[in-house]
Design a protein around this motif. Structure first.
Motif, short mmCIF file in Angstrom:
data_model
loop_
_atom_site.label_atom_id
_atom_site.label_comp_id
_atom_site.label_asym_id
_atom_site.label_seq_id
_atom_site.Cartn_x
_atom_site.Cartn_y
_atom_site.Cartn_z
N ARG A 1 37.36 78.25 52.42
CA ARG A 1 36.73 79.27 51.57
C ARG A 1 35.98 78.61 50.42
O ARG A 1 34.86 79.01 50.07
CB ARG A 1 37.76 80.25 51.03
N SER B 1 31.89 78.61 49.87
CA SER B 1 31.31 79.07 48.62
C SER B 1 30.36 78.03 48.02
O SER B 1 29.28 78.37 47.53
CB SER B 1 32.42 79.40 47.62
N ARG C 1 26.36 78.54 47.38
CA ARG C 1 25.77 78.35 46.05
C ARG C 1 24.57 77.43 46.06
O ARG C 1 23.62 77.63 45.32
CB ARG C 1 26.79 77.72 45.11
#
Length: 125
Positions: free
Chosen positions: A64, A68, A72
Motif C-alpha cells: 500500500r 501510494s 504520488r
C-alpha cells in the motif's frame, strides 16, 4: 495520478522480463527495476514482497505504501511506456513512510525515471 487496475503487472512473464532484461538499482529499503517498452500503452507497475520482508500484514502495508508513492510521483516520470517493479528489502517494514519514499525516489532518479529536482514532496535532494 491514480493507478487503475489496468496498470498492474499480473503475469509472471512481465515480472521476469522487467527483472532480467531491465535495469535495477538497490537502496537501503527498496530494489527498483525498470524496462522501457515502446509497445506498452502506459506504465505497468508491479510489487514483489517476499516473506523475508515480514508477516502478511507488514507485506500488505508495504504494498500500500509503495503504491501510494508511485501514485504520488508517476506524473514526474520521463517516459510512461515502461515496466516498473518495486521490491522491498528486509527491514523496510520498520521504516517510516518518509524513509521509504526518500529511498524510492533516490533509486528512481538513479535509473533516470524522474528528473532531478522534481517529483519529491518538499524534501531536499
Amino acid at each position: 495520478m491514480r493507478l487503475p487496475r489496468k496498470h498492474s503487472m499480473t503475469t509472471r512473464a512481465e515480472f521476469s522480463l522487467a527483472r532480467k532484461d531491465g535495469r535495477a538499482k538497490a537502496g537501503r529499503f527498496v530494489v527498483l527495476s525498470t524496462l522501457a517498452s515502446a509497445e506498452l500503452p502506459h506504465l505497468m507497475v508491479g510489487f514483489i514482497t517476499t516473506r523475508r520482508v515480514g508477516k502478511a500484514h507488514d507485506r500488505n502495508r508495504l504494498r500500500r505504501r509503495f503504491r501510494s508513492i508511485v501514485q504520488r510521483h508517476a506524473e514526474a516520470f520521463e517516459d510512461m511506456h515502461r515496466y516498473l517493479v518495486t521490491i522491498p528489502r528486509p527491514g523496510a517494514s520498520e521504516a517510516s513512510f518518509e524513509e521509504l519514499e526518500k529511498d524510492w525516489l533516490k533509486q528512481a532518479r538513479r535509473l533516470g525515471l524522474i528528473r532531478t529536482g522534481t517529483g519529491d514532496s518538499g524534501t531536499p535532494n
